[in-house]
Design an enzyme around this catalytic site. Structure first.
Site, short mmCIF file in Angstrom:
data_model
loop_
_atom_site.label_atom_id
_atom_site.label_comp_id
_atom_site.label_asym_id
_atom_site.label_seq_id
_atom_site.Cartn_x
_atom_site.Cartn_y
_atom_site.Cartn_z
N CYS A 114 29.39 14.23 -6.60
CA CYS A 114 29.83 15.62 -6.66
C CYS A 114 31.18 15.79 -7.33
O CYS A 114 31.58 16.92 -7.65
CB CYS A 114 29.86 16.21 -5.25
N HIS A 251 34.19 21.84 -5.17
CA HIS A 251 32.76 21.52 -5.14
C HIS A 251 32.08 22.39 -4.09
O HIS A 251 32.56 22.54 -2.97
CB HIS A 251 32.58 20.04 -4.82
N ASN A 281 23.88 23.28 -2.74
CA ASN A 281 24.74 22.20 -3.21
C ASN A 281 24.04 21.51 -4.37
O ASN A 281 23.03 20.84 -4.19
CB ASN A 281 24.98 21.22 -2.05
#
Length: 336
Positions: A114, A251, A281
């Protein structure tokens, strides 16, 4: 040293929506529970025959259409992803061929989960500002639905698919990359993983399912502790103050993670941009998707200072403060 700037951006998400109501039919959960704990309402899911390279190519095509850009003079392709089509060849090589990028261009994948997009941006800045390269295509993309266990409530509610792409080019004498920070803590590698050739890390036996496994509680504690410290280091390296940051783009892991990070920084939550509400996500894609959402909605403007901060498996983290300097748009973005 030469200056460098982000000149164009594009993004793509698959058309299929997986809503919280859909998930109610798959696992023991409900919409209220998911929204309360994550802030996510739906996520986009790639087709069975749609892979990370396809997401990447579509994001770059959106970039080219909107900014009138050609990739015929790109001399490096960097793809940040944890879900490559293959172990090898790289997604970057596939994208280079798909888009007709010259055979003289370099093409590599970067694996920092990420945090991957910001790591790739950091690398692109180094390549351009050093004069080694002149036009670098940076893509963050993941097809996490292909490695998500939809019988596992703790992960199935979180992840989606998408891609974001930017061009990093020479900015003349002015550098629009103002400061950055990188870090990693491999002692927490067992907290987010997908098994490969090995079945243990740091002496811990791993679940050899081939699917994404996450200890959300441990990742949460690490991120809330680490990201504010990293942000302060970015600002110190840039010689800037937090009050000078127009938008903070962490993120998009979980809204309940972004909230305490902003609280610890004493940064206004309403100036944090995220892409998780309707995309979930998306790992390496979450930051460019959030940036592009802000641009599409008219929030993010040239001349503003944007602080990007990625964090995730590794455990890795990376931050970058940029002054936005996009070229004028000549076409409309691809609808989501």
């Amino acid at each position: 040293m030469k200056g460098a700037r982000i000149t164009a951006i594009g993004s793509y998400v698959p058309s299929r929506r997986l809503t919280n109501t859909d998930l109610e039919q798959m696992v023991d959960t409900n919409d209220e529970w998911i929204v309360q704990r994550t802030g996510i309402r739906e996520r986009r899911i790639s087709r069975a025959d749609e892979y990370t390279s396809d997401l990447c190519a579509a994001a770059v095509q959106d970039l080219m259409k909107r900014y009138g850009k050609s990739v015929q003079d790109v001399d490096m392709v960097l793809v940040a992803t944890s879900t490559p089509d293959f172990s090898f060849p790289s997604v970057a090589a596939i994208v280079q061929n798909r888009l007709g990028i010259p055979l003289t261009s370099g093409a590599i994948d970067m694996s920092a989960a990420c945090a991957g997009f910001v790591y790739a941006l950091h690398t692109a800045h180094a390549l351009v500002s050093s004069g080694l390269h002149h036009k670098v295509l940076v893509i963050g993309a993941d097809a996490l639905s292909k490695i998500t266990d939809y019988t596992d409530r703790s992960t199935s509610i979180l992840f989606g698919d998408g891609a974001g792409a930017v061009l990093v080019e020479s900015g003349g004498d002015k550098d629009h990359f103002l400061g950055g920070n990188l870090g990693s803590d491999g002692s927490g590698a067992q907290h987010v993983y997908r098994t490969g050739l090995a079945d243990k890390v740091n002496g811990v036996e791993l679940a050899a399912t081939g699917m994404l496994v996450q200890n959300g509680r441990e990742v949460f504690k690490w991120a809330v502790r680490t990201v504010p410290q990293g942000v302060q280091q970015v600002l110190q390296n840039a010689g800037a103050e937090l009050a000078e940051v127009d938008w903070f783009i962490p993120h998009s892991a979980n809204l309940r993670m972004i909230e305490p990070i902003c609280e610890r920084l004493n940064y206004p939550f309403e100036q944090a941009l995220y892409s998780l509400e309707y995309f979930g996500n998306t790992s390496a894609a979450s930051i460019p998707l959030a940036l592009d959402l802000g641009i599409r909605e008219g929030k993010v403007q040239n001349g503003q200072r944007i602080l990007l901060y990625g964090f995730g498996a590794g455990l890795t983290h990376a931050g970058q403060l940029v002054s936005l300097s996009l070229d004028p748009q000549v076409g409309a973005p691809t609808p989501y």
